[in-house]
Design an enzyme around this catalytic site. Structure first.
Site, PDB file in Angstrom:
ATOM      1  N   CYS A   1      -7.357   0.483  -1.010  1.00  0.00           N
ATOM      2  CA  CYS A   1      -6.259   1.371  -0.895  1.00  0.00           C
ATOM      3  C   CYS A   1      -5.916   1.913  -2.034  1.00  0.00           C
ATOM      4  O   CYS A   1      -5.862   3.237  -2.531  1.00  0.00           O
ATOM      5  CB  CYS A   1      -5.143   0.696  -0.212  1.00  0.00           C
ATOM      6  SG  CYS A   1      -5.460  -0.015   1.245  1.00  0.00           S
TER       7      CYS A   1
ATOM      8  N   HIS B   1       1.817   2.309  -2.555  1.00  0.00           N
ATOM      9  CA  HIS B   1       0.809   1.367  -2.840  1.00  0.00           C
ATOM     10  C   HIS B   1       0.202   1.828  -4.475  1.00  0.00           C
ATOM     11  O   HIS B   1      -0.864   1.495  -4.832  1.00  0.00           O
ATOM     12  CB  HIS B   1      -0.191   1.141  -1.995  1.00  0.00           C
ATOM     13  CG  HIS B   1      -0.723  -0.195  -2.239  1.00  0.00           C
ATOM     14  ND1 HIS B   1      -1.999  -0.796  -1.313  1.00  0.00           N
ATOM     15  CD2 HIS B   1      -0.329  -1.426  -2.766  1.00  0.00           C
ATOM     16  CE1 HIS B   1      -2.245  -1.992  -1.734  1.00  0.00           C
ATOM     17  NE2 HIS B   1      -1.261  -2.498  -2.495  1.00  0.00           N
TER      18      HIS B   1
ATOM     19  N   HIS C   1     -10.281   4.749   3.390  1.00  0.00           N
ATOM     20  CA  HIS C   1     -11.672   4.198   3.097  1.00  0.00           C
ATOM     21  C   HIS C   1     -11.968   3.771   4.664  1.00  0.00           C
ATOM     22  O   HIS C   1     -11.380   3.919   5.428  1.00  0.00           O
ATOM     23  CB  HIS C   1     -11.566   3.106   2.260  1.00  0.00           C
ATOM     24  CG  HIS C   1     -10.315   1.988   2.306  1.00  0.00           C
ATOM     25  ND1 HIS C   1     -10.359   1.143   3.412  1.00  0.00           N
ATOM     26  CD2 HIS C   1      -9.369   1.890   1.613  1.00  0.00           C
ATOM     27  CE1 HIS C   1      -9.242   0.563   3.178  1.00  0.00           C
ATOM     28  NE2 HIS C   1      -8.618   0.648   2.270  1.00  0.00           N
TER      29      HIS C   1
END
Length: 581
Positions: free
Chosen positions: A79, A140, A347
């Site tokens: 991430c 994030h 991803h």
């Protein structure tokens, strides 16, 4: 004779103007952008990419009405680094957002690492071009640097006018009924060490009381104090993960600490639609960064039990419904023809994520590997769909190597901005390829990192159309032949858990997309030429890298109480402002 000539000239001018309207994207100045990014979604989880059991009619509709990319590649298999590359158009190690250690993502809201302030996101450029920019959902990319409220890594410091969502990422620790997920193995070791130290201390005290051993009480007091301090040192962070990491923010204000997961999906959807409605009269960028389909797979009751793939399938189908609600909002405001919609995943799916017999991670179709694997296609090949009616040809499929980093120059160009000239940019403008004006991707080479370790590289040989891929390092699957690192939970990037290949494993992806049969000098006449060509490209690429501070170093990764976002007086951090409303 003059009248027919006049008619001819008028027809010619009209025809040229009509042709220009089909060839020039500038006829719509500053389109809106709605960027939809799923979390941990495998390419094999989507209907238009071959899944016939999970229902994704709205994502499939985007592909039918737009352009589907079949070789869309994430710059990293996790991430934090993948999203850093997406936001900056640069490989994550250029910004220090890839790791030399096992801390490969942002671990704490109270860590000091994150997307550096000197990085320029596409949102910042669009903000300067007059766009309203909003991020709804997952960030994030870090929060603070030196103090609790400096917000140096916060979305509002990186070009977003409005933020609502999680500064961290969704994890199972956010759901009280789920088994803790974060740093599970390390937490077990800390707990076991605490028990051992406590047992030694207790044994020493009992021995002293019974006269079996001669130990000074001062020594025992120090040992007991050390036991207590050791316990506090780790339990103060890992014992309260839900309070420290599972928080919701609106701009700089914490609205929920800890987050109330039952209403998260509805709030994110509400905020996304509200942003579109508020900004319909001016150009806007909405980056909807889904919390779906990351564990603990927050799914509303309406979608539970609807799919044929358990909770994970339910969660993906709910996300598809959320896509439909956003598209309906765009249509309702009459913005469909002036809005470029993009859908992708950060991803590949997480193969190892399971609890007992429950598979909680995604599926990557025919592609080997998954999340955390920097080289294998399953970890980095993701869905990639664009829709812009009247500008991009509907129902188009493009089988050319493209990257999530390409969104950066594509969006900036369409907004009338200019990409930074003072740094290396790895993304390429996709518009000529998407519109059919270019036959091939501008990417000749793409490099595939696992942390800062180069695991593989691909060469798009444009004169023949071949796509060669060389693997220099691959993870050791456990148990052997399982296709993932089930014994570890994640595949490592270095150390005893990987194999170095000399010569490299070579595949031609158009002929062998599953990377099942490595080529050799005996089976492929061009083997030596291809390996040499890719090797030269890697050397040239490495010459463009410059040392930068490591944002994911151990010192940046650890929990720092003075950086902890808190909506009360630390350590008493608790609030529910959404519930108050």
């Amino acid at each position: 004779a003059s009248f027919p000539l006049l008619c001819y000239r008028s027809s010619l001018i009209f025809g040229l103007l009509l042709l220009a309207s089909f060839t020039q994207p500038s006829t719509i100045t500053q389109p809106n952008f709605v960027l939809l990014l799923a979390d941990d979604l495998g390419i094999g989880d989507v209907g238009c990419y071959g899944n016939d059991t999970i229902r994704t009619p709205n994502i499939d509709r985007l592909a039918k009405e737009g352009v589907k990319l079949t070789q869309h590649i994430a710059a990293a298999p996790l991430c934090t680094p993948s999203r850093a590359a997406f936001l900056t158009g640069r490989y994550p190690l250029r910004s220090g957002m890839d790791a030399i250690n096992d801390y490969r993502v942002i671990f704490w809201n109270a860590g000091s690492g994150g997307l550096p302030p000197n990085e320029t996101t596409f949102a910042k450029i669009l903000q300067h071009k007059g766009y309203s920019t909003g991020l709804i959902g997952k960030w994030h990319q870090g929060v603070n640097c030196e103090s609790r409220n400096d917000h140096c890594h916060h979305p509002l410091k990186h070009g977003f006018d409005y933020f609502y969502g999680m500064p961290f990422t969704l994890i199972s620790d956010c759901q009280p009924t789920e088994t803790p997920e974060m740093d599970r193995g390390f937490r077990r070791k800390l707990c076991l060490s605490t028990q051992m130290i406590g047992l030694i201390t207790l044994t020493a005290v009992l021995g002293r009381l019974t006269g079996l051993i001669s130990v000074h009480w001062k020594t025992l007091t120090c040992l007991a104090g050390f036991s207590l301090l050791f316990f506090i040192s780790w339990f103060s962070s890992y014992g309260f993960v839900r309070y420290w990491n599972c928080i919701m923010m609106r701009n700089y204000e914490i609205t929920e600490q800890p987050m109330v997961t039952d209403r998260t999906t509805s709030l994110i959807l509400r905020e996304s639609i509200s942003f579109i409605e508020r900004n319909k009269h001016k150009p806007f960028l909405l980056f909807l960064s889904f919390l779906h389909s990351h564990t603990p797979l927050l799914t509303t009751e309406k979608f539970l039990g609807r799919s044929r793939h358990g909770l994970y399938g339910d969660n993906v189908e709910e996300m598809d419904w959320m896509v439909s609600q956003v598209l309906d909002a765009i249509d309702k405001e009459g913005l469909k023809d002036t809005t470029l919609v993009y859908f992708a995943s950060d991803h590949g799916g997480w193969l190892e994520r399971r609890e007992g017999e429950r598979q909680l991670g995604g599926w990557n179709g025919i592609y080997k590997g998954g999340k955390a694997m920097g080289g294998w296609e399953g970890g980095i090949r993701v869905p990639g769909i664009f829709r812009w009616p009247g500008v991009l040809p509907a129902g188009t499929v493009i089988d050319e190597p493209t990257s999530l980093m390409d969104i950066y120059p594509t969006v900036v160009h369409l907004a009338g901005g200019a990409v930074p000239q003072d740094r290396v940019l790895d993304g390429r403008d996709l518009l000529p390829l998407l519109r059919g004006a270019a036959a091939h991707s501008e990417h000749e080479f793409l490099f595939h990192y696992c942390g800062v370790h180069l695991h593989a590289a691909r060469w798009h040989q444009k004169d023949t159309g071949a796509v060669w891929k060389a693997h220099y390092v691959t993870p050791i699957f456990s148990p052997p032949g399982a296709g993932a690192c089930y014994d570890r939970g994640f595949c490592p990037c270095f150390g005893e858990g990987v194999i170095h290949h000399e010569p490299p494993l070579l595949f031609e992806l158009l002929q062998d997309p599953s990377e099942a049969k490595p080529l050799s000098a005996d089976t492929e006449p061009l083997f030596d030429t291809v390996i040499r060509k890719i090797g030269q490209a890697i050397e040239e690429h490495r010459r463009t890298l410059t040392p930068v501070p490591e944002q994911l170093s151990v010192s940046n990764a650890v929990w720092k109480p003075w950086l902890q976002p808190c909506c009360g007086t630390f350590p008493f951090c608790w609030c529910d402002k959404e519930g108050d409303n």
